[in-house]
Design a protein around this motif. Structure first.
Motif, PDB file in Angstrom:
ATOM      1  N   THR A  65     -41.618-108.604  25.583  1.00 22.93           N
ATOM      2  CA  THR A  65     -40.353-107.872  25.545  1.00 22.93           C
ATOM      3  C   THR A  65     -39.745-107.785  26.940  1.00 22.93           C
ATOM      4  N   ALA A  66     -40.568-107.491  27.944  1.00 20.28           N
ATOM      5  CA  ALA A  66     -40.066-107.413  29.316  1.00 20.28           C
ATOM      6  C   ALA A  66     -39.495-108.767  29.749  1.00 20.28           C
ATOM      7  N   GLY A  67     -40.179-109.840  29.424  1.00 24.33           N
ATOM      8  CA  GLY A  67     -39.679-111.178  29.765  1.00 24.33           C
ATOM      9  C   GLY A  67     -38.365-111.478  29.071  1.00 24.33           C
ATOM     10  N   ALA A  68     -38.265-111.088  27.818  1.00 26.85           N
ATOM     11  CA  ALA A  68     -37.021-111.319  27.069  1.00 26.85           C
ATOM     12  C   ALA A  68     -35.872-110.550  27.693  1.00 26.85           C
ATOM     13  N   LEU A  69     -36.149-109.346  28.179  1.00 28.59           N
ATOM     14  CA  LEU A  69     -35.095-108.538  28.796  1.00 28.59           C
ATOM     15  C   LEU A  69     -34.636-109.127  30.129  1.00 28.59           C
ATOM     16  N   LEU A  70     -35.532-109.830  30.813  1.00 32.91           N
ATOM     17  CA  LEU A  70     -35.193-110.406  32.112  1.00 32.91           C
ATOM     18  C   LEU A  70     -34.536-111.777  32.011  1.00 32.91           C
ATOM     19  N   THR A  71     -34.595-112.396  30.834  1.00 35.07           N
ATOM     20  CA  THR A  71     -34.075-113.749  30.668  1.00 35.07           C
ATOM     21  C   THR A  71     -32.564-113.725  30.474  1.00 35.07           C
ATOM     22  N   ASP A  72     -31.893-114.597  31.202  1.00 34.92           N
ATOM     23  CA  ASP A  72     -30.451-114.772  31.043  1.00 34.92           C
ATOM     24  C   ASP A  72     -30.264-115.917  30.051  1.00 34.92           C
ATOM     25  N   PHE A  73     -30.225-115.575  28.758  1.00 35.08           N
ATOM     26  CA  PHE A  73     -30.207-116.590  27.713  1.00 35.08           C
ATOM     27  C   PHE A  73     -28.997-117.511  27.790  1.00 35.08           C
ATOM     28  N   GLU A  74     -27.859-116.989  28.210  1.00 34.52           N
ATOM     29  CA  GLU A  74     -26.650-117.805  28.246  1.00 34.52           C
ATOM     30  C   GLU A  74     -26.787-118.991  29.200  1.00 34.52           C
ATOM     31  N   HIS A  75     -27.581-118.825  30.261  1.00 32.74           N
ATOM     32  CA  HIS A  75     -27.687-119.870  31.260  1.00 32.74           C
ATOM     33  C   HIS A  75     -28.991-120.662  31.203  1.00 32.74           C
ATOM     34  N   THR A  76     -29.942-120.242  30.388  1.00 33.61           N
ATOM     35  CA  THR A  76     -31.231-120.930  30.362  1.00 33.61           C
ATOM     36  C   THR A  76     -31.523-121.645  29.052  1.00 33.61           C
ATOM     37  N   ILE A  77     -30.697-121.450  28.036  1.00 34.15           N
ATOM     38  CA  ILE A  77     -30.940-122.054  26.728  1.00 34.15           C
ATOM     39  C   ILE A  77     -29.759-122.942  26.368  1.00 34.15           C
ATOM     40  N   ALA A  78     -30.059-124.027  25.658  1.00 31.04           N
ATOM     41  CA  ALA A  78     -29.004-124.946  25.232  1.00 31.04           C
ATOM     42  C   ALA A  78     -27.954-124.214  24.408  1.00 31.04           C
ATOM     43  N   VAL A  79     -26.734-124.695  24.459  1.00 25.86           N
ATOM     44  CA  VAL A  79     -25.619-124.064  23.757  1.00 25.86           C
ATOM     45  C   VAL A  79     -25.863-123.953  22.256  1.00 25.86           C
ATOM     46  N   ASP A  80     -26.510-124.944  21.665  1.00 25.16           N
ATOM     47  CA  ASP A  80     -26.729-124.919  20.216  1.00 25.16           C
ATOM     48  C   ASP A  80     -28.018-124.202  19.816  1.00 25.16           C
ATOM     49  N   ALA A  81     -28.641-123.500  20.763  1.00 24.05           N
ATOM     50  CA  ALA A  81     -29.873-122.769  20.460  1.00 24.05           C
ATOM     51  C   ALA A  81     -29.561-121.586  19.547  1.00 24.05           C
ATOM     52  N   PRO A  82     -30.569-121.138  18.798  1.00 19.13           N
ATOM     53  CA  PRO A  82     -30.362-119.977  17.926  1.00 19.13           C
ATOM     54  C   PRO A  82     -30.038-118.723  18.745  1.00 19.13           C
ATOM     55  N   ASP A  83     -29.592-117.713  18.046  1.00 17.43           N
ATOM     56  CA  ASP A  83     -29.290-116.424  18.640  1.00 17.43           C
ATOM     57  C   ASP A  83     -30.514-115.903  19.405  1.00 17.43           C
ATOM     58  N   PRO A  84     -30.331-115.429  20.639  1.00 18.62           N
ATOM     59  CA  PRO A  84     -31.484-114.935  21.409  1.00 18.62           C
ATOM     60  C   PRO A  84     -32.295-113.865  20.686  1.00 18.62           C
ATOM     61  N   LYS A  85     -31.626-112.930  20.007  1.00 16.49           N
ATOM     62  CA  LYS A  85     -32.365-111.886  19.290  1.00 16.49           C
ATOM     63  C   LYS A  85     -33.216-112.480  18.185  1.00 16.49           C
ATOM     64  N   ALA A  86     -32.690-113.500  17.507  1.00 19.19           N
ATOM     65  CA  ALA A  86     -33.463-114.163  16.451  1.00 19.19           C
ATOM     66  C   ALA A  86     -34.674-114.881  17.049  1.00 19.19           C
ATOM     67  N   MET A  87     -34.487-115.485  18.225  1.00 17.86           N
ATOM     68  CA  MET A  87     -35.603-116.161  18.896  1.00 17.86           C
ATOM     69  C   MET A  87     -36.685-115.155  19.286  1.00 17.86           C
ATOM     70  N   ILE A  88     -36.268-114.018  19.810  1.00 18.27           N
ATOM     71  CA  ILE A  88     -37.221-112.991  20.223  1.00 18.27           C
ATOM     72  C   ILE A  88     -37.982-112.462  19.014  1.00 18.27           C
ATOM     73  N   ALA A  89     -37.280-112.203  17.939  1.00 22.21           N
ATOM     74  CA  ALA A  89     -37.921-111.710  16.720  1.00 22.21           C
ATOM     75  C   ALA A  89     -38.909-112.738  16.180  1.00 22.21           C
ATOM     76  N   ALA A  90     -38.534-114.018  16.190  1.00 18.80           N
ATOM     77  CA  ALA A  90     -39.435-115.065  15.698  1.00 18.80           C
ATOM     78  C   ALA A  90     -40.675-115.175  16.579  1.00 18.80           C
ATOM     79  N   GLY A  91     -40.503-115.073  17.882  1.00 14.93           N
ATOM     80  CA  GLY A  91     -41.653-115.129  18.785  1.00 14.93           C
ATOM     81  C   GLY A  91     -42.579-113.954  18.600  1.00 14.93           C
ATOM     82  N   MET A  92     -42.008-112.777  18.408  1.00 16.77           N
ATOM     83  CA  MET A  92     -42.818-111.587  18.174  1.00 16.77           C
ATOM     84  C   MET A  92     -43.589-111.721  16.860  1.00 16.77           C
ATOM     85  N   HIS A  93     -42.913-112.232  15.837  1.00 11.49           N
ATOM     86  CA  HIS A  93     -43.574-112.451  14.549  1.00 11.49           C
ATOM     87  C   HIS A  93     -44.738-113.428  14.721  1.00 11.49           C
ATOM     88  N   PHE A  94     -44.537-114.452  15.518  1.00 16.92           N
ATOM     89  CA  PHE A  94     -45.594-115.426  15.775  1.00 16.92           C
ATOM     90  C   PHE A  94     -46.789-114.756  16.455  1.00 16.92           C
TER      91      PHE A  94
END
Length: 192
Positions: free
Chosen positions: A140-169
């Motif tokens: 969670t701390a890492g997710a809060l520190l990540t600037d998703f707009e500048h580090t993930i491809a434009v067509d990547a899924p919603d950052p919140k969805a990615m975080i939720a999927a990673g947590m579920h994993f």
């Protein structure tokens, strides 16, 4: 200068709500007691009579945010889904109120035991539960520190969805399922 009637009507809930509004607009760094007093329509002295320091104000704001995002586990609720939701609630609050993580985390002492119990109930061993809780915290701390707009491809899924999927994993993905249908195994396989 506000009238004495205005100053007398100030209360902590009103002060905290207005401070949170200012924090949402500009983050913790932009909050000042003078700016808050102006928003409240009160003198700076009146604000300081209720709260002696900005630090005291931020601590109350952290408690208010924690109380807004943490919901107790309800009878019959799936414990892992509940835990995932609590982490997402915390993530949502901390992304909306930038700079408040330190102040919110101060009020999480009472969640250690419920989270531990949920992890044990969900099939993690006594030795795994603290590790999983730590991984979720760091994730969670890492997710809060990540600037998703500048580090993930434009067509990547919603950052919140990615975080939720990673947590579920983390909570359920790599764990073996044993026993009755839907029952989690007790612990991960030992490494050789």
């Amino acid at each position: 200068m506000p009238s004495s009637k205005t100053r007398a009507s100030l209360n902590l809930d009103e002060i905290v709500d207005n401070a949170l509004g200012l924090i949402r607009e500009g983050g913790v760094a932009s909050l000042s007691m003078r700016q808050l007093s102006t928003r409240l329509g009160a003198s700076l002295g009146a604000t300081y009579r209720h709260l002696p320091t900005k630090e005291a104000l931020l601590d109350l704001c952290g408690k208010a945010l924690f109380d807004r995002c943490w919901q107790p586990l309800q009878v019959g609720e799936d414990p892992l889904e509940w835990l995932e939701q609590q982490v997402m609630n915390l993530y949502n609050v901390l992304t909306e109120y930038r700079g408040m993580a330190e102040y919110v985390v101060r009020h999480t002492r009472d969640v250690v035991n419920p989270v531990h119990e949920v992890l044990i109930e969900s099939g993690f061993s006594e030795s795994e539960a603290p590790l999983v809780a730590t991984v979720l915290t760091l994730y969670t701390a890492g997710a809060l520190l990540t600037d998703f707009e500048h580090t993930i491809a434009v067509d990547a899924p919603d950052p919140k969805a990615m975080i939720a999927a990673g947590m579920h994993f983390v909570l359920s993905g790599p764990r073996p399922v044993t026993g009755a249908k839907g029952t989690r195994g007790k612990g991960m396989p030992a490494r050789s």
